[in-house]
Motif scaffolding. Structure first.
Motif, PDB file in Angstrom:
ATOM      1  N   TYR A 132       0.781  -1.106   0.122  1.00 49.49           N
ATOM      2  CA  TYR A 132       0.055   0.031   0.097  1.00 49.49           C
ATOM      3  C   TYR A 132       0.769   1.273   0.021  1.00 49.49           C
ATOM      4  N   LYS A 133       1.887   1.299   0.758  1.00 47.65           N
ATOM      5  CA  LYS A 133       2.897   2.315   0.850  1.00 47.65           C
ATOM      6  C   LYS A 133       3.333   2.781  -0.687  1.00 47.65           C
ATOM      7  N   ARG A 134       3.937   1.687  -1.258  1.00 44.71           N
ATOM      8  CA  ARG A 134       4.611   1.819  -2.475  1.00 44.71           C
ATOM      9  C   ARG A 134       3.489   2.328  -3.525  1.00 44.71           C
ATOM     10  N   LEU A 135       2.253   1.699  -3.665  1.00 46.86           N
ATOM     11  CA  LEU A 135       1.360   2.184  -4.531  1.00 46.86           C
ATOM     12  C   LEU A 135       0.945   3.610  -4.296  1.00 46.86           C
ATOM     13  N   LEU A 136       0.832   3.870  -2.906  1.00 46.53           N
ATOM     14  CA  LEU A 136       0.267   5.475  -2.815  1.00 46.53           C
ATOM     15  C   LEU A 136       1.456   6.309  -2.999  1.00 46.53           C
ATOM     16  N   SER A 137       2.581   6.002  -3.005  1.00 46.71           N
ATOM     17  CA  SER A 137       3.835   6.839  -3.339  1.00 46.71           C
ATOM     18  C   SER A 137       3.777   7.131  -4.762  1.00 46.71           C
ATOM     19  N   ASP A 138       3.618   5.978  -5.639  1.00 44.51           N
ATOM     20  CA  ASP A 138       3.596   5.934  -6.947  1.00 44.51           C
ATOM     21  C   ASP A 138       2.353   6.816  -7.378  1.00 44.51           C
ATOM     22  N   PHE A 139       1.460   6.652  -6.777  1.00 44.91           N
ATOM     23  CA  PHE A 139       0.299   7.588  -7.276  1.00 44.91           C
ATOM     24  C   PHE A 139       0.436   9.112  -7.229  1.00 44.91           C
ATOM     25  N   GLN A 140       0.727   9.444  -5.851  1.00 49.51           N
ATOM     26  CA  GLN A 140       0.995  10.792  -5.513  1.00 49.51           C
ATOM     27  C   GLN A 140       2.007  11.355  -6.454  1.00 49.51           C
ATOM     28  N   THR A 141       3.395  10.619  -6.846  1.00 41.79           N
ATOM     29  CA  THR A 141       4.335  11.145  -7.445  1.00 41.79           C
ATOM     30  C   THR A 141       3.748  11.333  -8.889  1.00 41.79           C
ATOM     31  N   LYS A 142       3.273  10.397  -9.790  1.00 37.02           N
ATOM     32  CA  LYS A 142       2.854  10.692 -10.900  1.00 37.02           C
ATOM     33  C   LYS A 142       1.768  11.602 -11.108  1.00 37.02           C
ATOM     34  N   GLN A 143       0.882  11.541 -10.224  1.00 40.75           N
ATOM     35  CA  GLN A 143      -0.444  12.568 -10.252  1.00 40.75           C
ATOM     36  C   GLN A 143      -0.237  13.829  -9.546  1.00 40.75           C
ATOM     37  N   ASN A 144       0.916  13.934  -8.992  1.00 39.93           N
ATOM     38  CA  ASN A 144       1.124  15.255  -8.400  1.00 39.93           C
ATOM     39  C   ASN A 144       0.171  15.526  -7.392  1.00 39.93           C
ATOM     40  N   VAL A 145      -0.049  14.592  -6.503  1.00 41.35           N
ATOM     41  CA  VAL A 145      -1.112  14.688  -5.470  1.00 41.35           C
ATOM     42  C   VAL A 145      -0.363  14.784  -4.175  1.00 41.35           C
ATOM     43  N   VAL A 146      -0.361  16.159  -3.415  1.00 39.36           N
ATOM     44  CA  VAL A 146       0.501  16.079  -2.174  1.00 39.36           C
ATOM     45  C   VAL A 146      -0.425  15.573  -1.056  1.00 39.36           C
ATOM     46  N   ASP A 147      -1.270  15.691  -0.970  1.00 32.64           N
ATOM     47  CA  ASP A 147      -2.032  15.074   0.153  1.00 32.64           C
ATOM     48  C   ASP A 147      -3.638  14.615  -0.357  1.00 32.64           C
ATOM     49  N   LEU A 148      -3.901  13.376   0.436  1.00 34.37           N
ATOM     50  CA  LEU A 148      -5.139  12.815  -0.204  1.00 34.37           C
ATOM     51  C   LEU A 148      -6.343  13.401   0.403  1.00 34.37           C
ATOM     52  N   SER A 149      -6.423  14.237   1.191  1.00 32.91           N
ATOM     53  CA  SER A 149      -7.404  14.895   1.909  1.00 32.91           C
ATOM     54  C   SER A 149      -7.890  16.056   0.858  1.00 32.91           C
ATOM     55  N   LEU A 150      -8.187  15.534  -0.451  1.00 32.74           N
ATOM     56  CA  LEU A 150      -8.632  16.654  -1.364  1.00 32.74           C
ATOM     57  C   LEU A 150     -10.314  16.512  -1.405  1.00 32.74           C
ATOM     58  N   HIS A 151     -10.651  17.380  -2.151  1.00 32.35           N
ATOM     59  CA  HIS A 151     -12.225  17.034  -2.627  1.00 32.35           C
ATOM     60  C   HIS A 151     -12.555  15.844  -3.119  1.00 32.35           C
ATOM     61  N   PRO A 152     -13.560  15.197  -2.894  1.00 32.46           N
ATOM     62  CA  PRO A 152     -13.826  13.757  -3.281  1.00 32.46           C
ATOM     63  C   PRO A 152     -13.627  13.802  -4.979  1.00 32.46           C
ATOM     64  N   ALA A 153     -14.380  14.573  -5.410  1.00 34.17           N
ATOM     65  CA  ALA A 153     -14.646  14.864  -7.059  1.00 34.17           C
ATOM     66  C   ALA A 153     -13.059  14.719  -7.486  1.00 34.17           C
ATOM     67  N   GLU A 154     -12.264  15.599  -6.977  1.00 31.11           N
ATOM     68  CA  GLU A 154     -10.980  16.061  -7.446  1.00 31.11           C
ATOM     69  C   GLU A 154      -9.938  14.692  -7.386  1.00 31.11           C
ATOM     70  N   LEU A 155     -10.231  14.108  -5.989  1.00 29.62           N
ATOM     71  CA  LEU A 155      -9.340  12.693  -5.774  1.00 29.62           C
ATOM     72  C   LEU A 155      -9.677  11.654  -6.748  1.00 29.62           C
ATOM     73  N   ASP A 156     -11.067  11.671  -7.211  1.00 28.12           N
ATOM     74  CA  ASP A 156     -11.791  10.582  -7.839  1.00 28.12           C
ATOM     75  C   ASP A 156     -11.166  10.833  -9.417  1.00 28.12           C
ATOM     76  N   ALA A 157     -11.107  11.912  -9.872  1.00 26.58           N
ATOM     77  CA  ALA A 157     -10.660  12.361 -11.116  1.00 26.58           C
ATOM     78  C   ALA A 157      -9.067  11.804 -11.243  1.00 26.58           C
ATOM     79  N   HIS A 158      -8.348  12.233 -10.079  1.00 23.79           N
ATOM     80  CA  HIS A 158      -6.980  11.746 -10.240  1.00 23.79           C
ATOM     81  C   HIS A 158      -6.912  10.317 -10.084  1.00 23.79           C
ATOM     82  N   VAL A 159      -7.861   9.331  -9.349  1.00 28.03           N
ATOM     83  CA  VAL A 159      -7.596   8.054  -9.459  1.00 28.03           C
ATOM     84  C   VAL A 159      -7.687   7.359 -10.713  1.00 28.03           C
ATOM     85  N   VAL A 160      -8.901   8.123 -11.554  1.00 24.61           N
ATOM     86  CA  VAL A 160      -9.227   7.519 -12.920  1.00 24.61           C
ATOM     87  C   VAL A 160      -8.261   7.715 -13.977  1.00 24.61           C
TER      88      VAL A 160
END
Length: 486
Positions: A132-160
């Motif tokens: 989980y730690k490796r996946l979240l680190s890769d997700f935040q690096t490639k999508q330029n997401v600093v914090d996961l406490s975003l607005h749900p719609a914005e986080l949903d778009a980054h995950v897609v």
């Protein structure tokens, strides 16, 4: 002729006659009637007549116990109170020892407002937390997401967007499922019902599975299972071959099988329904549970000859010790090597294929119905059973074997039972002999076996027969040496 009765005589007879009463009001006997006539109301705190009679018979002064101190010397309840206090003190000491062990293992209380607590963190294994730690680190690096406490719609778009990136990189849908689980673990509000969700990510996962159907591991035919066992017997000894066969027979996961102790193997009895060896997985006293949190799971070895060999092997191991003298990593490496010899390297073999093979073979040979396969595999849903049980794929694997591999696998299947039984008996016979003391006849036979191994690819049935016989001799030497080292 009797004289007529006088009036006074009839009056006295009527007075002496018993009075009629209903059955529920009649006394049972004369003693009860006399007791009812003479009984007096019982005074609270004073023993009854029955208790006094019992005291006279037993010699126990009941009246002296009423109001007496139970802790007074000579009181009959004193021994029971002391026993209860001793049990309470013993349980308190056990609890203190458990607390000391847990404190040394997990440390002090944590600030759960800044991270997961001790018990919350234990819901995942260390390996899963690392993934989980490796996946979240890769997700935040490639999508330029600093914090996961975003607005749900914005986080949903980054995950897609990240799912699309993984799909184009050739990744399987299981990677996206793990990322979703990692987000739900770090931000638990996405895991609760009727709260924040990721609807677009859920639809994206559904489409990903449709574009890339789930690929299951191929189940192996019994001939291939036997060939793997015979080659493991030759290369590594009886223990590794037996562990592989147990994975196929009982559907055990590789980690479960290789973590067994001798105390978890239950000996067969002379009773009709307990004539086969049994395995107790995840005993409650060990403080460990299965992948789904179950304890005390029972498995019966279904093949009688395999049950006999298992008991021979257990008898040769020290009591209370681990059942095997090799690790999961060593077994996996040897398994991959043997699969190359058998000719199934193209399947990218892993030990977990034994669980698939066991369920598929039991249905293909009609040994068990689907309900029994589900119970034996400890699957909670029939969908999981259908994912493991693939009878047609067994034939597909067998049809893709070349001629040499098919001949060798068929021969090994015919002689597997006899070869394993001979190895088990020899293990029991040489149990007390120091390692490296094999007879010269066995050493000579091992050299012959190495010299006659066919290398021409095809070969005749006669050369194959000589090859199998020589390998059986080599297996005896390997079994003996492996048992001595263990």
């Amino acid at each position: 002729m009797d004289p007529p009765a006088s009036e006074s005589h009839l009056r006295r007879a009527a007075q002496s006659a018993p009075v009629w009463r209903p059955n529920h009001l009649r006394p049972r006997n004369r003693s009860d009637q006399s007791q009812q006539a003479t009984s007096q109301p019982r005074v609270p705190g004073r023993p009854s007549e029955a208790q006094e009679g019992k005291r006279q018979k037993t010699g126990l002064n009941v009246s002296s116990l009423v109001g007496a101190n139970p802790r007074a010397p000579g009181h009959p309840i004193l021994g029971l109170l002391e026993l209860k206090e001793a049990e309470r003190e013993k349980e308190l000491k056990l609890q203190q020892r458990r607390a000391a062990r847990r404190l040394a293992t997990h440390g002090e209380l944590r600030d759960t407002t800044k991270g997961p607590g001790i018990t919350e963190e234990a819901s995942l294994t260390l390996k899963t937390r690392g993934q989980y730690k490796r996946l979240l680190s890769d997700f935040q690096t490639k999508q330029n997401v600093v914090d996961l406490s975003l607005h749900p719609a914005e986080l949903d778009a980054h995950v897609v967007c990240y799912f699309d990136r993984l799909f184009l990189e050739g990744k399987a849908p299981s990677t996206g499922e793990k990322l979703t689980a990692a987000i739900q673990y770090v931000v638990p509000v996405y895991n609760a019902k009727d709260m924040m969700t990721l609807p677009r990510a859920t639809r994206s996962l559904r489409g990903w599975r449709r574009l890339v159907p789930r690929r299951t591991r191929r189940p192996l035919p019994w001939e291939v299972v036997a060939a793997i066992a015979v080659n493991l017997l030759r290369m590594e000894g009886l223990g590794m071959a037996l562990a592989w066969l147990l994975m196929v027979d009982t559907y055990m996961r590789p980690g479960e099988c290789l973590d067994l102790k001798t105390s978890q193997v239950l000996r067969a009895t002379s009773q009709r329904h307990m004539a086969l060896a049994a395995i107790l997985l995840h005993p409650a006293e060990h403080g460990q549970s299965s992948k789904v949190g179950a304890v005390d799971e029972s498995l019966i070895v279904s093949r009688p000859w395999l049950s006999d060999i298992l008991m021979m092997y257990v008898d040769a191991r020290p009591s209370g010790s681990p059942l095997w003298n090799f690790s999961l990593k060593q077994t996996s490496a040897s398994f991959i090597t043997v699969c190359g010899v058998v000719g199934i390297s193209y399947l990218k073999p892993v030990l977990h294929m034994g669980r698939h093979a066991g369920a598929s073979l039991d249905r293909l040979h009609n040994r068990l119905d689907l309900a029994e396969v589900q119970r034996r595999g400890r699957w909670r849903s029939m969908a999981s059973v259908r994912r493991y049980e693939k009878m047609a794929l067994v034939q597909d694997v067998y049809n893709k074997l070349d001629q040499r591999s098919r001949l060798m696998c068929t021969r090994c299947a015919l002689e597997l039972e006899a070869t394993m039984l001979r190895a088990g008996k020899q293990l029991r016979a040489h149990r007390g002999v120091p390692p490296g003391k094999a007879s010269s006849r066995l050493k000579f036979s091992a050299g012959v076996a190495a010299s006659v191994e066919p290398r021409d690819g095809g070969g005749s049935m006669r050369s194959l027969s000589i090859f199998c016989k020589a390998r059986r001799v080599m297996s005896h030497v390997s079994v003996y040496n492996g048992a001595s080292e263990g």
